[in-house]
Motif scaffolding. Structure first.
Motif, PDB file in Angstrom:
ATOM      1  N   VAL A 193      -3.993   4.041  15.239  1.00 27.15           N
ATOM      2  CA  VAL A 193      -4.908   4.521  14.628  1.00 27.15           C
ATOM      3  C   VAL A 193      -5.485   3.398  13.535  1.00 27.15           C
ATOM      4  O   VAL A 193      -6.486   3.073  13.338  1.00 27.15           O
ATOM      5  CB  VAL A 193      -4.771   5.857  13.949  1.00 27.15           C
ATOM      6  N   LEU A 194      -4.639   2.509  12.886  1.00 29.95           N
ATOM      7  CA  LEU A 194      -4.825   1.560  12.040  1.00 29.95           C
ATOM      8  C   LEU A 194      -5.514   0.342  12.804  1.00 29.95           C
ATOM      9  O   LEU A 194      -6.311  -0.161  12.238  1.00 29.95           O
ATOM     10  CB  LEU A 194      -3.465   1.042  11.371  1.00 29.95           C
ATOM     11  N   GLY A 195      -5.072   0.180  14.110  1.00 25.97           N
ATOM     12  CA  GLY A 195      -5.599  -0.753  14.766  1.00 25.97           C
ATOM     13  C   GLY A 195      -7.195  -0.343  15.188  1.00 25.97           C
ATOM     14  O   GLY A 195      -8.111  -1.110  15.199  1.00 25.97           O
ATOM     15  N   GLU A 196      -7.283   0.862  15.350  1.00 30.11           N
ATOM     16  CA  GLU A 196      -8.762   1.423  15.774  1.00 30.11           C
ATOM     17  C   GLU A 196      -9.486   1.098  14.370  1.00 30.11           C
ATOM     18  O   GLU A 196     -10.832   0.689  14.302  1.00 30.11           O
ATOM     19  CB  GLU A 196      -8.645   2.716  16.038  1.00 30.11           C
ATOM     20  N   ALA A 197      -8.901   1.712  13.361  1.00 29.37           N
ATOM     21  CA  ALA A 197      -9.737   1.347  12.010  1.00 29.37           C
ATOM     22  C   ALA A 197     -10.123   0.014  11.595  1.00 29.37           C
ATOM     23  O   ALA A 197     -11.247  -0.362  11.029  1.00 29.37           O
ATOM     24  CB  ALA A 197      -9.049   1.929  10.730  1.00 29.37           C
ATOM     25  N   ALA A 198      -9.052  -0.861  12.056  1.00 28.44           N
ATOM     26  CA  ALA A 198      -9.444  -2.341  11.683  1.00 28.44           C
ATOM     27  C   ALA A 198     -10.678  -2.748  12.395  1.00 28.44           C
ATOM     28  O   ALA A 198     -11.071  -3.931  12.077  1.00 28.44           O
ATOM     29  CB  ALA A 198      -7.912  -3.040  12.093  1.00 28.44           C
ATOM     30  N   LEU A 226       0.969   2.870  -6.952  1.00 26.72           N
ATOM     31  CA  LEU A 226      -0.188   3.010  -6.533  1.00 26.72           C
ATOM     32  C   LEU A 226      -1.063   1.874  -6.862  1.00 26.72           C
ATOM     33  O   LEU A 226      -2.287   1.524  -6.260  1.00 26.72           O
ATOM     34  CB  LEU A 226      -0.919   4.191  -7.287  1.00 26.72           C
ATOM     35  N   ALA A 227      -0.822   1.158  -7.902  1.00 29.01           N
ATOM     36  CA  ALA A 227      -1.660   0.049  -8.590  1.00 29.01           C
ATOM     37  C   ALA A 227      -2.179  -1.013  -7.513  1.00 29.01           C
ATOM     38  O   ALA A 227      -3.242  -1.364  -7.413  1.00 29.01           O
ATOM     39  CB  ALA A 227      -1.039  -0.738  -9.717  1.00 29.01           C
ATOM     40  N   PRO A 228      -1.319  -1.607  -6.491  1.00 29.52           N
ATOM     41  CA  PRO A 228      -1.772  -2.477  -5.649  1.00 29.52           C
ATOM     42  C   PRO A 228      -2.846  -2.023  -4.913  1.00 29.52           C
ATOM     43  O   PRO A 228      -3.855  -2.861  -4.500  1.00 29.52           O
ATOM     44  CB  PRO A 228      -0.695  -2.801  -4.821  1.00 29.52           C
ATOM     45  N   LEU A 229      -2.805  -0.820  -4.457  1.00 31.92           N
ATOM     46  CA  LEU A 229      -4.078  -0.256  -3.406  1.00 31.92           C
ATOM     47  C   LEU A 229      -5.133  -0.078  -4.380  1.00 31.92           C
ATOM     48  O   LEU A 229      -6.468  -0.025  -3.907  1.00 31.92           O
ATOM     49  CB  LEU A 229      -3.464   0.971  -2.939  1.00 31.92           C
ATOM     50  N   GLY A 270       2.498   2.331   3.364  1.00 35.34           N
ATOM     51  CA  GLY A 270       1.139   2.119   3.162  1.00 35.34           C
ATOM     52  C   GLY A 270       0.106   3.229   3.277  1.00 35.34           C
ATOM     53  O   GLY A 270      -0.525   3.759   2.531  1.00 35.34           O
ATOM     54  N   TRP A 271       0.718   4.045   4.494  1.00 36.70           N
ATOM     55  CA  TRP A 271      -0.039   5.258   4.572  1.00 36.70           C
ATOM     56  C   TRP A 271       0.402   6.382   3.434  1.00 36.70           C
ATOM     57  O   TRP A 271      -0.250   6.999   3.034  1.00 36.70           O
ATOM     58  CB  TRP A 271       0.520   5.838   5.965  1.00 36.70           C
ATOM     59  N   ARG A 272       1.641   6.426   3.138  1.00 37.09           N
ATOM     60  CA  ARG A 272       2.060   7.349   1.784  1.00 37.09           C
ATOM     61  C   ARG A 272       1.326   6.949   0.762  1.00 37.09           C
ATOM     62  O   ARG A 272       1.060   7.941   0.188  1.00 37.09           O
ATOM     63  CB  ARG A 272       3.656   7.158   1.743  1.00 37.09           C
ATOM     64  N   THR A 273       1.218   5.723   0.326  1.00 38.95           N
ATOM     65  CA  THR A 273       0.526   5.201  -0.697  1.00 38.95           C
ATOM     66  C   THR A 273      -0.918   5.535  -0.706  1.00 38.95           C
ATOM     67  O   THR A 273      -1.485   6.228  -1.690  1.00 38.95           O
ATOM     68  CB  THR A 273       0.503   3.789  -1.035  1.00 38.95           C
ATOM     69  N   LEU A 274      -1.635   5.672   0.519  1.00 32.22           N
ATOM     70  CA  LEU A 274      -2.876   5.965   0.723  1.00 32.22           C
ATOM     71  C   LEU A 274      -3.270   7.334   0.899  1.00 32.22           C
ATOM     72  O   LEU A 274      -4.113   7.877  -0.258  1.00 32.22           O
ATOM     73  CB  LEU A 274      -3.513   5.562   2.150  1.00 32.22           C
ATOM     74  N   ASP A 305      -6.396  -3.889   5.808  1.00 28.80           N
ATOM     75  CA  ASP A 305      -5.751  -5.295   5.697  1.00 28.80           C
ATOM     76  C   ASP A 305      -5.004  -4.871   4.482  1.00 28.80           C
ATOM     77  O   ASP A 305      -3.728  -5.595   4.216  1.00 28.80           O
ATOM     78  CB  ASP A 305      -6.547  -6.323   5.669  1.00 28.80           C
ATOM     79  N   ALA A 306      -5.687  -4.400   3.344  1.00 32.96           N
ATOM     80  CA  ALA A 306      -4.931  -4.421   2.091  1.00 32.96           C
ATOM     81  C   ALA A 306      -3.728  -3.488   1.899  1.00 32.96           C
ATOM     82  O   ALA A 306      -3.063  -3.504   0.971  1.00 32.96           O
ATOM     83  CB  ALA A 306      -6.142  -3.652   1.216  1.00 32.96           C
ATOM     84  N   LEU A 307      -3.670  -2.544   3.018  1.00 31.63           N
ATOM     85  CA  LEU A 307      -2.376  -1.522   3.048  1.00 31.63           C
ATOM     86  C   LEU A 307      -1.420  -2.531   3.079  1.00 31.63           C
ATOM     87  O   LEU A 307       0.081  -1.963   2.659  1.00 31.63           O
ATOM     88  CB  LEU A 307      -2.619  -0.787   4.398  1.00 31.63           C
ATOM     89  N   HIS A 308      -1.269  -3.569   3.419  1.00 34.27           N
ATOM     90  CA  HIS A 308       0.252  -4.592   3.618  1.00 34.27           C
ATOM     91  C   HIS A 308       0.526  -4.790   2.193  1.00 34.27           C
ATOM     92  O   HIS A 308       1.571  -4.662   2.008  1.00 34.27           O
ATOM     93  CB  HIS A 308      -0.281  -5.823   4.407  1.00 34.27           C
TER      94      HIS A 308
END
Lengths: 153, 153
Positions: free
Chosen positions: B125-130, A135-138, A14-18, B140-143
């Motif tokens: 950091v994802l926890g903090e962001a959440a 990238l589409a899902p994001l 997810g982070w790479r995609t972001l 949440d959408a990153l999943h």
DNA sequence: GACATATCGTTGCACACGCAAATAGTCCGC
DNA sequence: GCGGACTATTTGCGTGTGCAACGATATGTC
């Protein structure tokens, strides 16, 4: 490989995609805004943030937060824009450490000119990103971040 | 304000959220990886990309794509890592313009040491962001970007 | 085979960035 | 109202970045 390991991999992916989507959008905006109105993305972000305050001031630190920049970078960024006559520094009376910035008429005028270019470019690059399977899902997920006003329309 | 105008605003808001989340993650990783193993985020990205190729080469240009960096920045980045003995340049025979890079044992060792730090930091950091309302929906959408392997578990 | 054209990587240059130290102002306890 | 801790902004310095120009190789055309 258990469920916990998968969670790690999902986050990493997810982070790479972001990061990839962010890089694509930013570099495209950078090019387009630069050639069209001579603004970088952070410079546009400042103008946009100030305009969205609608005549209101903004402290350096708020600006640093809005741009995800360090305090020192914000100082120089504001200096650059001030030298171009797009905004002014205003000392505020109640806390004399703080410095407010607000748009000049020239700054507002340039922002009005830049905004449609920004919006068109954003629409185009998101379309391109939606065509890439990784990238589409994001891209689709970006809609969920602003449910309120759209629902009120 | 019609539906089209709302779409523009939704995209702009999505982009601001994306940029904010990206900035938060990147600066946190930068600090943590820097102090723990002396790697910047892009440097880690290179090691990660090369390791994920598992013994395979990668061209400069692929690396530039994976890091969202310009060609010149990639040259210098690879030079830095090569000077530290973490990877090597390999001329490839079939296209003598191209240059492959691969991890050295030292590079692979450092990557193995950096990865758990990277993964832990990302989780934190994802926890903090959440916990921040404006970022939570995107977190949440990153999943959704990696449905395949998780579903196979 | 030779020339034009395109692609891959590297270098010169100017510039924006982050970090740490310095400066100026506020707040609190006493 | 004075000293110390804290906050907001600015400056010095080193470094990483993109753009444009360059050399080297590959590909296509005649």
């Amino acid at each position: 490989m258990g469920i916990a390991d998968d969670a790690v991999e999902v986050r990493a992916r997810g982070w790479r995609t972001l990061a990839a989507l962010h890089g694509l959008i930013e570099s495209t905006l950078e090019r387009r805004l630069g050639e069209a109105v001579g603004l970088s993305v952070v410079e546009y972000t400042v103008l946009d943030a100030l305009d969205r305050q609608d005549g209101w001031h903004m402290r350096m630190q708020q600006l640093a937060g809005a741009t995800a920049l360090s305090a020192s970078a914000t100082t120089r960024l504001v200096t650059r824009l001030e030298d171009r006559g797009l905004l002014t520094r205003v000392l505020c009376a109640d806390d004399r450490r703080g410095i407010y910035t607000e748009l000049t008429p020239a700054g507002r005028e340039l922002y009005e000119r830049a905004r449609p270019i920004h919006d068109e470019t954003l629409e185009r690059v998101l379309g391109e990103a939606a065509a890439r399977p990784e990238l589409a899902p994001l891209v689709d997920a970006l809609h969920v971040v602003a449910p309120s006003e759209a629902a009120l329309a």
